[in-house]
Design an enzyme around this catalytic site. Structure first.
Site, PDB file in Angstrom:
ATOM      1  N   HIS A 144      66.805  29.581  -5.647  1.00 45.45           N
ATOM      2  CA  HIS A 144      66.547  28.811  -4.428  1.00 45.45           C
ATOM      3  C   HIS A 144      67.845  28.622  -3.650  1.00 45.45           C
ATOM      4  O   HIS A 144      68.878  28.264  -4.235  1.00 45.45           O
ATOM      5  CB  HIS A 144      65.931  27.456  -4.792  1.00 45.45           C
ATOM      6  CG  HIS A 144      65.462  26.666  -3.616  1.00 45.45           C
ATOM      7  ND1 HIS A 144      64.506  27.136  -2.738  1.00 45.45           N
ATOM      8  CD2 HIS A 144      65.818  25.440  -3.144  1.00 45.45           C
ATOM      9  CE1 HIS A 144      64.290  26.220  -1.798  1.00 45.45           C
ATOM     10  NE2 HIS A 144      65.086  25.199  -2.018  1.00 45.45           N
TER      11      HIS A 144
ATOM     12  N   ASP B 116      67.316  21.621   3.528  1.00 44.34           N
ATOM     13  CA  ASP B 116      66.418  22.576   2.874  1.00 44.34           C
ATOM     14  C   ASP B 116      65.150  22.659   3.706  1.00 44.34           C
ATOM     15  O   ASP B 116      64.311  21.753   3.675  1.00 44.34           O
ATOM     16  CB  ASP B 116      66.109  22.126   1.446  1.00 44.34           C
ATOM     17  CG  ASP B 116      65.237  23.124   0.696  1.00 44.34           C
ATOM     18  OD1 ASP B 116      64.784  24.098   1.319  1.00 44.34           O
ATOM     19  OD2 ASP B 116      65.014  22.930  -0.512  1.00 44.34           O
TER      20      ASP B 116
ATOM     21  N   CYS C  49      62.368  30.716   0.826  1.00 38.33           N
ATOM     22  CA  CYS C  49      63.626  29.981   0.983  1.00 38.33           C
ATOM     23  C   CYS C  49      64.814  30.870   1.300  1.00 38.33           C
ATOM     24  O   CYS C  49      65.682  30.508   2.105  1.00 38.33           O
ATOM     25  CB  CYS C  49      63.918  29.143  -0.252  1.00 38.33           C
ATOM     26  SG  CYS C  49      64.431  30.113  -1.701  1.00 38.33           S
TER      27      CYS C  49
END
Length: 289
Positions: free
Chosen positions: A107, A122, A68
């Site tokens: 994250h 995302d 991520c």
């Protein structure tokens, strides 16, 4: 670094003169179907570096994926270069072993504002928790997609992302696999709207790659969304998941592979070729498809 190279990498050939929601949805979806969520560098003698040029060269030029901090940092850069009003945010992933969110903000996600409405993008959570398109930042509203039903819930300034899942249909020999998620509803991560810069993630990037308790040191992961579901290679277990929302199930086809199949699987199923030999790892930690 240029947008044209990135657009070629994800197969985007449309116009982005209109900075609208439709364009944002399209590039978001094409990113997750072209660029894997993967941590293979950690298990093949390399390191993940939080530097945009390094990330661009890895993902765009060398045709790799990333986790991520890499994928979403790159995606945020793309959105800003296009002209979108974009803010980087940090979030805390839910830990089912603790039944709570992790303390560390590990994250990275992006918030985009279009015509006065905010959206969460995302492109790098992977497997069945991956959103295909940005979610509107509105509390409690069910947002339906092929992956399932997502909700963002505002809890006094802390936003929680949760998902209603479908039943997993698995071959009998894998029915007890720890990779199978059996929850009907699960929390994914939580976040507030404090803006972050890339250097905010430098320390956690090192921790994720070195901490013996980190998910990413305990499992080698490669996941890629498809038009009908997703593929995943976790350790030496390869899975193809087909979403069947009309039947209320996800069909999971799992099989264990030999180490000499890894290179072929990565190339044929994920379009990834590593410089070094992968050492597959799948220790027992809380991680499910």
């Amino acid at each position: 670094m240029d947008l044209e190279g990135y657009f070629a990498r994800i197969g985007f050939i449309g116009s982005y003169e209109e900075l609208d929601l439709a364009t944002l949805k399209q590039i978001h979806k094409q990113h997750v179907m072209s660029i894997p969520f993967e941590n293979l560098s950690i298990h093949s003698g390399e390191r993940n570096i939080i530097d945009l040029e390094v990330i661009y060269n890895k993902i765009v030029v060398s045709n790799r994926g990333g986790y991520c901090l890499e994928n979403n940092l790159l995606f945020g850069w793309v959105l800003r270069e296009m002209g979108y009003n974009t803010t980087t945010l940090s979030s805390r992933v839910f830990n089912s072993a603790l039944n709570d969110f992790n303390v560390r903000e590990s994250h990275l996600i992006n918030k985009i504002v279009i015509d006065g409405k905010s959206y969460i993008a995302d492109v790098s959570f992977g497997v069945s928790s991956q959103i295909l398109e940005p979610l509107e930042l509105i509390s409690g509203e069910e947002q339906h997609g092929p992956t399932g039903i997502f909700r963002l819930i505002d809890e006094e300034g802390v936003w929680v992302l949760e998902k209603t899942c479908r039943k997993k249909v698995v071959r009998p020999e894998f029915a007890e696999s720890t990779l199978i998620d059996r929850k009907q509803t699960k929390q994914i991560y939580c976040f507030d709207l404090t803006p972050r810069e890339a250097d905010y993630f430098f320390e956690i990037n090192d921790i994720l790659q070195t901490d013996p308790d980190s998910l990413f040191t305990n499992k080698s992961i490669c996941s890629l969304q498809t038009p009908t579901g997703f593929r995943a290679l976790i350790g030496l277990t390869y899975s193809e998941v087909t979403f069947k929302p009309e039947e209320g199930v996800d069909d999971v086809d799992m099989r264990d592979i030999a180490e000499d199949e890894i290179e072929k699987i990565l190339k044929e199923k994920f379009n990834v070729k590593l410089k070094n030999k992968l050492k597959p790892v799948s220790n027992t930690v809380n991680y499910t498809l």
